[in-house]
Design an enzyme around this catalytic site. Structure first.
Site, PDB file in Angstrom:
ATOM      1  N   SER A   1       0.835  -1.187   0.000  1.00  0.00           N
ATOM      2  CA  SER A   1       0.000   0.000   0.000  1.00  0.00           C
ATOM      3  C   SER A   1       0.879   1.250   0.000  1.00  0.00           C
ATOM      4  CB  SER A   1      -0.951  -0.047   1.206  1.00  0.00           C
ATOM      5  OG  SER A   1      -2.012   0.860   1.066  1.00  0.00           O
TER       6      SER A   1
ATOM      7  N   ASP B   1      -5.514  -4.301  -2.084  1.00  0.00           N
ATOM      8  CA  ASP B   1      -4.447  -3.816  -1.212  1.00  0.00           C
ATOM      9  C   ASP B   1      -3.594  -4.957  -0.638  1.00  0.00           C
ATOM     10  OD1 ASP B   1      -3.172  -2.733   1.319  1.00  0.00           O
ATOM     11  OD2 ASP B   1      -4.212  -0.932   0.644  1.00  0.00           O
TER      12      ASP B   1
END
Length: 372
Positions: A57, A214
């Site tokens: 991320s 993610d």
């Protein structure tokens, strides 16, 4: 693996380390501050060679920009690229009318915690009935920001491995529930978008026909790939492990803590697995351990749980410059203290007792003793 002298002419010296950068949306600006101070220190008598970096991320984006900078000009270039990205994040949020912008400064909604702000509550209500796929005006907000900070020429140099560290970017395969680790020469803007793809905010990123979300869900950050590159692993955390005001009693606080626990779970599992190998190596004696294909991993930790606990979950989506700058400044302060207290341990011993210090940030982390 990074060499003693990169092709860019930037001298690499000092202990060899690997960096593991946790993701956490806008709270990744704390990691930016840590990296800025660490990179600055390389020219101030506390040099080290970054052999590998992992991230997921925001941590993956920080990792890539740092590595690309090191590969294309050294520490100064890396610091410049990181700043360019985070400044672009704030500008883009302001131009797009981020609904959290007006509530992202200390104010009546709990100072930096904006979970109870009208903007936060409104966006959450909308999110209960709508997804990014329902928005006919949806456009990718992250790709252009990454491209502005990561020129194609710099990305190509990074992928060519003509200098700089090896990087490992985590993403979650939506179809198989498996962790995918991307590394050179396959790093791209889409890989970084995939690693940072929160499904409630972004449309799924497809790479070679595979849908990704993610990377923080299954590896925040990935640690296993790093241990082949350096025995000193510096873990930079942005999601508090320890909160002293627990348990939460209201709905927002419960969601906040659930988010932190979920994104910290993989770190606990991987640290415990690596530390188990450390204990085995310690038990078999120095001679036998020297013949093993496994090497002792020396852990180092940079975190500030008490400070980051002041920020609610919603602030991870805020792009207010005052918020980002506050996180950046604190990251630099924490890194500066870590350098003064723990730099001497690099290449020698862990600077913390892994189990105790991970669970209790109030413990001193500068003894230099290996966890038993």
């Amino acid at each position: 693996m990074a060499t003693e002298e990169s092709t860019s002419g930037v001298q690499q010296s000092g202990p060899k380390v690997a960096l593991a950068l946790q993701g956490g949306g806008s709270h990744g600006a704390f990691t930016w501050g840590v990296l800025d101070r660490l990179l600055e220190s390389t020219s101030q008598g506390t040099p080290f060679s970054v052999e590998a970096i992992s991230g997921a991320s925001a941590g993956g984006i920080n990792a890539t920009l740092c590595a690309a900078g090191l590969a294309n000009g050294g520490a100064a270039k890396a610091r410049e690229m990181l700043r360019t990205f985070w400044e672009a994040v704030s500008r883009a949020g302001e131009q797009a009318g981020n609904p959290l912008f007006g509530f992202s400064d200390p104010g009546p909604f709990g100072r930096w915690n904006i979970d109870w702000s009208p903007g936060a509550i409104f966006t959450e209500i909308v999110g209960l009935v709508a997804s990014p796929y329902n928005n006919p005006f949806y456009r990718d907000p992250l790709g252009p920001i990454i491209r502005s900070a990561l020129p194609e020429t710099d990305l190509s140099t990074l992928n060519a491995k003509s200098g700089g560290p090896q990087i490992f970017i985590g993403a979650t395969n939506v179809r198989t529930n498996e962790r995918t680790i991307f590394t050179q020469p396959e790093i791209s803007v889409d890989v970084l978008r995939a690693s940072a793809c929160l499904p409630s905010e972004f449309r799924t990123v497809n790479i070679h026909g595979v849908p990704y979300w993610d990377g923080g869900y299954l590896g925040n950050p990935p640690l296993a790939p790093l241990i082949a590159h350096a025995q000193d692993l510096i873990l930079i955390l942005v999601n508090p492990f320890v909160r002293h005001d627990m348990p939460p009693k209201n709905a927002r606080g419960i969601l906040d803590r659930l988010n932190e626990i979920g994104f910290n779970a993989s770190v606990v599992l991987e640290v415990n697995a690596i530390e188990a190998v450390n204990r085995v190596l310690d038990s078999i004696g120095e001679e036998a351990a020297s013949k093993s294909r496994f090497k002792t991993v020396r852990f180092h930790l940079i975190r500030d749980d008490d400070f980051l606990a002041k920020f609610g979950f919603v602030s991870k989506s805020s792009t207010s410059w005052s918020l980002l700058k506050t996180l950046f400044d604190r990251g630099r302060e924490v890194a500066d203290a870590w350098i003064k207290n723990n730099y001497a341990n690099l290449g020698q011993a862990s600077s913390l007792n892994v189990k105790d210090a991970l669970l209790d940030p109030t413990l001193k982390q500068g003894s230099g003793t290996q966890a038993q």
